[in-house]
Design a protein around this motif. Sequence first.
Motif, PDB file in Angstrom:
ATOM      1  N   LEU A   1       0.900  -1.248   0.114  1.00 41.06           N
ATOM      2  CA  LEU A   1       0.162   0.011   0.099  1.00 41.06           C
ATOM      3  C   LEU A   1       0.894   1.443  -0.088  1.00 41.06           C
ATOM      4  O   LEU A   1       0.497   2.147  -0.751  1.00 41.06           O
ATOM      5  CB  LEU A   1      -0.829  -0.022   1.181  1.00 41.06           C
ATOM      6  CG  LEU A   1      -1.932   1.063   1.343  1.00 41.06           C
ATOM      7  CD1 LEU A   1      -2.728   1.080   0.050  1.00 41.06           C
ATOM      8  CD2 LEU A   1      -2.890   0.929   2.647  1.00 41.06           C
ATOM      9  N   ASP A   2       2.131   1.142   0.661  1.00 45.87           N
ATOM     10  CA  ASP A   2       2.832   2.325   0.964  1.00 45.87           C
ATOM     11  C   ASP A   2       3.351   2.692  -0.646  1.00 45.87           C
ATOM     12  O   ASP A   2       3.280   3.907  -1.110  1.00 45.87           O
ATOM     13  CB  ASP A   2       4.077   1.777   1.779  1.00 45.87           C
ATOM     14  CG  ASP A   2       4.724   3.044   2.306  1.00 45.87           C
ATOM     15  OD1 ASP A   2       4.222   4.159   2.483  1.00 45.87           O
ATOM     16  OD2 ASP A   2       6.138   2.926   2.476  1.00 45.87           O
ATOM     17  N   GLY A   3       3.814   1.590  -1.468  1.00 43.85           N
ATOM     18  CA  GLY A   3       4.003   1.853  -2.719  1.00 43.85           C
ATOM     19  C   GLY A   3       3.190   2.439  -3.783  1.00 43.85           C
ATOM     20  O   GLY A   3       3.208   3.555  -4.506  1.00 43.85           O
ATOM     21  N   VAL A   4       1.907   1.992  -3.468  1.00 44.40           N
ATOM     22  CA  VAL A   4       0.787   2.467  -4.149  1.00 44.40           C
ATOM     23  C   VAL A   4       0.163   3.959  -3.834  1.00 44.40           C
ATOM     24  O   VAL A   4       0.380   4.906  -4.858  1.00 44.40           O
ATOM     25  CB  VAL A   4      -0.552   1.892  -3.797  1.00 44.40           C
ATOM     26  CG1 VAL A   4      -1.785   2.217  -4.378  1.00 44.40           C
ATOM     27  CG2 VAL A   4      -0.497   0.324  -4.441  1.00 44.40           C
ATOM     28  N   LEU A   5       0.611   4.515  -2.704  1.00 49.00           N
ATOM     29  CA  LEU A   5       0.238   5.755  -2.227  1.00 49.00           C
ATOM     30  C   LEU A   5       1.152   6.636  -2.811  1.00 49.00           C
ATOM     31  O   LEU A   5       1.059   7.757  -3.336  1.00 49.00           O
ATOM     32  CB  LEU A   5       0.274   5.972  -0.629  1.00 49.00           C
ATOM     33  CG  LEU A   5      -0.851   5.109  -0.062  1.00 49.00           C
ATOM     34  CD1 LEU A   5      -0.791   5.118   1.569  1.00 49.00           C
ATOM     35  CD2 LEU A   5      -2.200   5.858  -0.662  1.00 49.00           C
ATOM     36  N   LYS A   6       2.625   6.145  -2.703  1.00 45.55           N
ATOM     37  CA  LYS A   6       3.826   7.044  -3.065  1.00 45.55           C
ATOM     38  C   LYS A   6       3.740   7.022  -4.731  1.00 45.55           C
ATOM     39  O   LYS A   6       4.085   8.242  -5.283  1.00 45.55           O
ATOM     40  CB  LYS A   6       5.018   6.595  -2.865  1.00 45.55           C
ATOM     41  CG  LYS A   6       5.610   6.566  -1.340  1.00 45.55           C
ATOM     42  CD  LYS A   6       6.823   6.013  -1.214  1.00 45.55           C
ATOM     43  CE  LYS A   6       7.401   6.407   0.290  1.00 45.55           C
ATOM     44  NZ  LYS A   6       6.804   5.563   1.200  1.00 45.55           N
ATOM     45  N   SER A   7       3.272   6.228  -5.358  1.00 46.62           N
ATOM     46  CA  SER A   7       3.234   6.260  -6.790  1.00 46.62           C
ATOM     47  C   SER A   7       2.209   7.114  -7.313  1.00 46.62           C
ATOM     48  O   SER A   7       2.130   8.089  -8.120  1.00 46.62           O
ATOM     49  CB  SER A   7       3.237   4.892  -7.569  1.00 46.62           C
ATOM     50  OG  SER A   7       1.567   4.339  -7.269  1.00 46.62           O
TER      51      SER A   7
END
Length: 126
Positions: A115-121
């Motif tokens: 989820l962290d990567g989804v939010l960052k991208s």
Amino acid sequence: MSDLKEDGFKTSEVLSALAQVFEKMPEAEKKSQIKKTNGVFQLSVKNSEGKEAVWVIDLKNKGEVTKGPAKKPDVSISLSDDTFIGLADGKVNAQKAFMTGSLKVKGNVMLATKLDGVLKSAKAKL
């Protein structure tokens, strides 16, 4: 997507923006993101007044953000409004939040880390 907005929740602003990113995303890129993530996230967020709201980020089937509980989420994440905003801004470390109990996870814990990567991208595209 004004139906994602919830009064008293800063989280709803972030998730509305995320929904717009998914809507504007080219189909090929969306399919790639779905394939890479392959999961349904249910976020149960509690605000400072103690009210709770639920959103679902579907990156398994449709690549969209909706409001209300999912039928079968792969991972359920419970956290406060402030914790979510901290995660979205990159000011809060997800692992630290999990270890201190301000972020609770049920289901596929490894998926929750994506989820962290989804939010960052998504933030990079705003």
